[in-house]
Design an enzyme around this catalytic site. Structure first.
Site, PDB file in Angstrom:
ATOM      1  N   ASP A  12       0.824  -1.210   0.000  1.00 23.49           N
ATOM      2  CA  ASP A  12       0.000   0.000   0.000  1.00 23.49           C
ATOM      3  C   ASP A  12       0.863   1.266   0.000  1.00 23.49           C
ATOM      4  OD1 ASP A  12      -2.325   1.461   0.024  1.00 23.49           O
ATOM      5  OD2 ASP A  12      -2.559   1.391   2.190  1.00 23.49           O
ATOM      6  N   HIS A  29       2.724   3.699  -8.915  1.00 21.75           N
ATOM      7  CA  HIS A  29       2.618   2.275  -9.245  1.00 21.75           C
ATOM      8  C   HIS A  29       3.888   1.799  -9.961  1.00 21.75           C
ATOM      9  CE1 HIS A  29      -1.365   2.178  -7.716  1.00 21.75           C
ATOM     10  NE2 HIS A  29      -1.873   2.957  -8.649  1.00 21.75           N
ATOM     11  N   TRP A  61     -11.463  -2.126  -8.761  1.00 20.77           N
ATOM     12  CA  TRP A  61     -12.158  -1.760 -10.004  1.00 20.77           C
ATOM     13  C   TRP A  61     -12.862  -0.423  -9.865  1.00 20.77           C
ATOM     14  CZ3 TRP A  61     -10.761  -4.313 -14.131  1.00 20.77           C
ATOM     15  CH2 TRP A  61     -10.397  -5.653 -14.046  1.00 20.77           C
ATOM     16  N   ARG A  63     -11.609   2.258  -8.973  1.00 23.33           N
ATOM     17  CA  ARG A  63     -10.696   3.375  -9.264  1.00 23.33           C
ATOM     18  C   ARG A  63     -10.933   3.933 -10.670  1.00 23.33           C
ATOM     19  NH1 ARG A  63      -5.061   2.320  -6.124  1.00 23.33           N
ATOM     20  NH2 ARG A  63      -6.073   1.688  -4.210  1.00 23.33           N
ATOM     21  N   LEU A 122      11.049 -20.574  -5.416  1.00 23.83           N
ATOM     22  CA  LEU A 122      10.140 -19.620  -4.771  1.00 23.83           C
ATOM     23  C   LEU A 122       8.832 -19.638  -5.547  1.00 23.83           C
ATOM     24  CD1 LEU A 122       9.382 -17.079  -3.037  1.00 23.83           C
ATOM     25  CD2 LEU A 122      10.448 -15.700  -4.821  1.00 23.83           C
ATOM     26  N   ARG A 178      -5.119  -2.166   8.400  1.00 23.95           N
ATOM     27  CA  ARG A 178      -6.266  -3.044   8.140  1.00 23.95           C
ATOM     28  C   ARG A 178      -5.877  -4.101   7.111  1.00 23.95           C
ATOM     29  NH1 ARG A 178      -8.495   2.131   6.230  1.00 23.95           N
ATOM     30  NH2 ARG A 178      -7.805   2.398   4.086  1.00 23.95           N
ATOM     31  N   SER A 180      -8.038  -5.231   4.525  1.00 19.97           N
ATOM     32  CA  SER A 180      -8.611  -4.938   3.206  1.00 19.97           C
ATOM     33  C   SER A 180      -9.006  -6.179   2.399  1.00 19.97           C
ATOM     34  CB  SER A 180      -7.641  -4.077   2.392  1.00 19.97           C
ATOM     35  OG  SER A 180      -7.406  -2.854   3.027  1.00 19.97           O
ATOM     36  N   GLU A 191       1.621 -13.589  11.743  1.00 19.96           N
ATOM     37  CA  GLU A 191       2.127 -12.431  12.481  1.00 19.96           C
ATOM     38  C   GLU A 191       1.954 -11.211  11.581  1.00 19.96           C
ATOM     39  OE1 GLU A 191       2.932 -12.799  15.564  1.00 19.96           O
ATOM     40  OE2 GLU A 191       2.853 -15.000  15.480  1.00 19.96           O
TER      41      GLU A 191
HETATM   42  C1  FPP Z   1      -1.931  -0.061  -3.392  1.00 18.14           C
HETATM   43  O1  FPP Z   1      -1.484   1.275  -3.270  1.00 18.14           O
HETATM   44  C2  FPP Z   1      -1.302  -0.690  -4.541  1.00 18.14           C
HETATM   45  C3  FPP Z   1      -1.979  -1.230  -5.599  1.00 18.14           C
HETATM   46  C4  FPP Z   1      -3.453  -1.227  -5.688  1.00 18.14           C
HETATM   47  C5  FPP Z   1      -1.258  -1.800  -6.746  1.00 18.14           C
HETATM   48  C6  FPP Z   1      -0.012  -2.563  -6.444  1.00 18.14           C
HETATM   49  C7  FPP Z   1       0.776  -2.683  -7.691  1.00 18.14           C
HETATM   50  C8  FPP Z   1       2.121  -2.621  -7.793  1.00 18.14           C
HETATM   51  C9  FPP Z   1       3.014  -2.553  -6.644  1.00 18.14           C
HETATM   52  C10 FPP Z   1       2.778  -2.640  -9.133  1.00 18.14           C
HETATM   53  C11 FPP Z   1       2.553  -3.842  -9.960  1.00 18.14           C
HETATM   54  C12 FPP Z   1       2.893  -5.109  -9.274  1.00 18.14           C
HETATM   55  C13 FPP Z   1       3.278  -6.269  -9.860  1.00 18.14           C
HETATM   56  C14 FPP Z   1       3.482  -7.432  -8.991  1.00 18.14           C
HETATM   57  C15 FPP Z   1       3.536  -6.448 -11.297  1.00 18.14           C
HETATM   58  P1  FPP Z   1      -2.538   2.463  -3.437  1.00 18.14           P
HETATM   59  O2  FPP Z   1      -2.575   2.855  -4.871  1.00 18.14           O
HETATM   60  O3  FPP Z   1      -3.848   2.067  -2.835  1.00 18.14           O
HETATM   61  O4  FPP Z   1      -1.855   3.601  -2.587  1.00 18.14           O
HETATM   62  P2  FPP Z   1      -2.562   4.770  -1.783  1.00 18.14           P
HETATM   63  O5  FPP Z   1      -3.106   4.143  -0.513  1.00 18.14           O
HETATM   64  O6  FPP Z   1      -1.433   5.694  -1.508  1.00 18.14           O
HETATM   65  O7  FPP Z   1      -3.621   5.358  -2.659  1.00 18.14           O
END
Ligand code: FPP
Length: 224
Positions: A12, A29, A61, A63, A122, A178, A180, A191
């Site tokens: 996050d 991202h 979705w 967003r 892995l 949280r 989510s 943990e």
């Molecule tokens: C949450 O942060 C993050 C996501 C919804 C996307 C996670 C994606 C990546 C890390 C990149 C792609 C990953 C792979 C494995 C190819 P947020 O956007 O909700 O952040 P915010 O809370 O600051 O709005």
């Protein structure tokens, strides 16, 4: 010292990082993907068998379309460009979630999972279009349809995480405490570490600090 076989991560904070540094959530991202690469390497170094990453939830979705498209493009390109190398490193890739994507992404996913299916150093579980409540309801429905007795073993056969051990450790970055809708069944005894840093700022040092703390915890699993 606790053995560590499975780490799950809620990555996050990308959006906030992107807005702060580049005035663009999508830039966050992109930066988050670099952290993913670093964490994969470090997970191998630490000889951890499973890494589960929450990349896109059923709720994501909601967003703006521009952000959703950007995220899926990033994922597609990641799989197209990196799957060969990941496979060479003996990494197995599994998608958990409802596989309802574009034809193109469905094909890329099928190819990536097939190509890496025999690998065993892995296992990366990428949670994509994943929601724990939906997973649990689907499992209950299958159990009742097949008229099977209700017990943990029968139930777990119908989870997306079938045959995957439960996470020992769950990390959530981004200063939010949280879960989510992530792995609600599977995290029963994990943990939990909430980390203040935003995902793009999360470093190898932070990861190893958490792993070190995790290893020292007395895990009782209900006993004393
Ligand atoms: C949450 O942060 C993050 C996501 C919804 C996307 C996670 C994606 C990546 C890390 C990149 C792609 C990953 C792979 C494995 C190819 P947020 O956007 O909700 O952040 P915010 O809370 O600051 O709005």
């Amino acid at each position: 010292m606790n053995p560590l076989n499975h780490v799950a991560i809620i990555m996050d904070g990308n959006g906030r990082w992107g807005l702060k540094h580049k005035n663009s959530r999508n830039a966050g991202h992109k930066a988050g993907l670099q952290t993913v690469e670093k964490i994969i390497k470090e997970t191998i170094k630490n000889k951890i068998g499973y890494l589960t990453l929450y990349a896109f939830s059923t709720e994501n979705w909601k967003r703006p379309k521009k952000e959703v498209n950007y995220l899926f493009n990033l994922l597609e390109n990641f799989l197209i460009n990196r799957i060969e190398e990941l496979s060479k490193q003996n990494i197995k890739l599994k998608i958990i979630g409802v596989k309802k994507f574009s034809n193109k992404l469905n094909k890329i996913i099928t190819h990536s999972e097939k190509k890496t299916s025999k690998n065993n150093k892995l296992q990366i579980n990428l949670a994509l279009n994943y929601g724990s409540k939906f997973e649990l309801i689907s499992a209950f429905k299958k159990l009742s349809k097949n008229n099977e007795s209700i017990n943990e073993t029968n139930f777990e056969k119908y989870l997306q995480t079938k045959n995957i051990p439960d996470p020992d450790l769950i990390i959530r970055t981004g200063n939010t405490n949280r879960l989510s809708n992530f792995l609600l069944w599977q995290l029963a005894y994990s943990e939990i570490f909430f980390e203040k840093k935003l995902w793009p700022d999360f470093s190898i040092k932070d990861y190893n600090r958490i792993i070190k703390s995790f290893k020292k915890i007395k895990r009782n699993f209900g006993s004393i």
